[in-house]
Design an enzyme around this catalytic site. Sequence first.
Site, short mmCIF file in Angstrom:
data_model
loop_
_atom_site.label_atom_id
_atom_site.label_comp_id
_atom_site.label_asym_id
_atom_site.label_seq_id
_atom_site.Cartn_x
_atom_site.Cartn_y
_atom_site.Cartn_z
N GLU A 58 0.83 -1.21 0.00
CA GLU A 58 0.00 0.00 0.00
C GLU A 58 0.86 1.27 0.00
O GLU A 58 0.48 2.30 0.55
CB GLU A 58 -0.96 0.01 1.21
N HIS A 82 -2.32 1.76 8.58
CA HIS A 82 -3.41 0.99 7.98
C HIS A 82 -3.53 -0.35 8.68
O HIS A 82 -2.51 -0.98 8.96
CB HIS A 82 -3.12 0.78 6.49
N HIS A 84 -6.60 -3.84 9.57
CA HIS A 84 -7.88 -4.47 9.24
C HIS A 84 -8.72 -4.58 10.51
O HIS A 84 -8.86 -5.67 11.08
CB HIS A 84 -7.62 -5.84 8.59
N GLU A 112 -16.37 9.62 23.90
CA GLU A 112 -15.07 10.22 23.56
C GLU A 112 -14.89 10.46 22.06
O GLU A 112 -14.02 11.22 21.65
CB GLU A 112 -13.92 9.35 24.08
N HIS A 153 -12.57 -3.95 4.00
CA HIS A 153 -11.12 -4.13 3.97
C HIS A 153 -10.45 -3.62 5.25
O HIS A 153 -9.78 -4.39 5.94
CB HIS A 153 -10.54 -3.41 2.74
ZN LIG Z 1 -5.06 -3.88 3.96
#
Ligand SMILES: [Zn+2]
Length: 215
Positions: A58, A82, A84, A112, A153
């Site tokens: 990515e 990033h 999942h 919060e 994703h």
């Molecule tokens: Zn991913």
Amino acid sequence: MAMPELAGCWFILTGSGKFFRNVQLDPADTLVLLQVDDDGKGYRIFWGLTGGGLPTSELAAHFQSHIVRMAASQGRDRIIMHCHATNLIALSYVLDLNSAAFTRELWEGSTECLVVFPDGVGIVPWMVPGTDAIGTATAEQMQSHSLVLWPFHGIFGTGPTLDEAFGLIDTAEKAAEVMVKVRSMGGKKQTITTEELIALGKRFGVTPMEAALKV
Ligand SMILES: [Zn+2]
């Protein structure tokens, strides 16, 4: 893709196919330290990936998001993370994939949340990961949101430090878990009202995403 904005910048990334769990056990194999070339067209690896491999698949989404957040935060945001996150992914199957509605649901998921992410969650359509196109779409959302959901994703989060980026994602993920449980128990009987959300913003000196207050 040339990235003159990142020319000469140093980054530490995880390798493609490496596991977060192994980073602390074997950082030299799981991480990679690289510097973007002076023309922004490539990069040189200085350290890491001792067992072989490549930087994260990515890379486009990370680099393009860094360019946007460097400008949007006046250089404060140095992390793009990033992962999942299970419950955020689960909610992407049952909520409207609309930034304001998704944000509002998470704000109601824990008191919060509005304080931690007043600028809400951006959403990109489902796209093939690892491409320049999903990187561009993610970076566009990063202009106005510190969290960007990839439906079915995972999530992208940003912040000045690893702790803050992780904390941001963790807060949203916890609210998502609460909402998954609430739905599993038959849905809301009561919730935090619009007036109460506005009062929260005032008390903590943040400006909530307008569209999410109007949902
Ligand atoms: Zn991913």
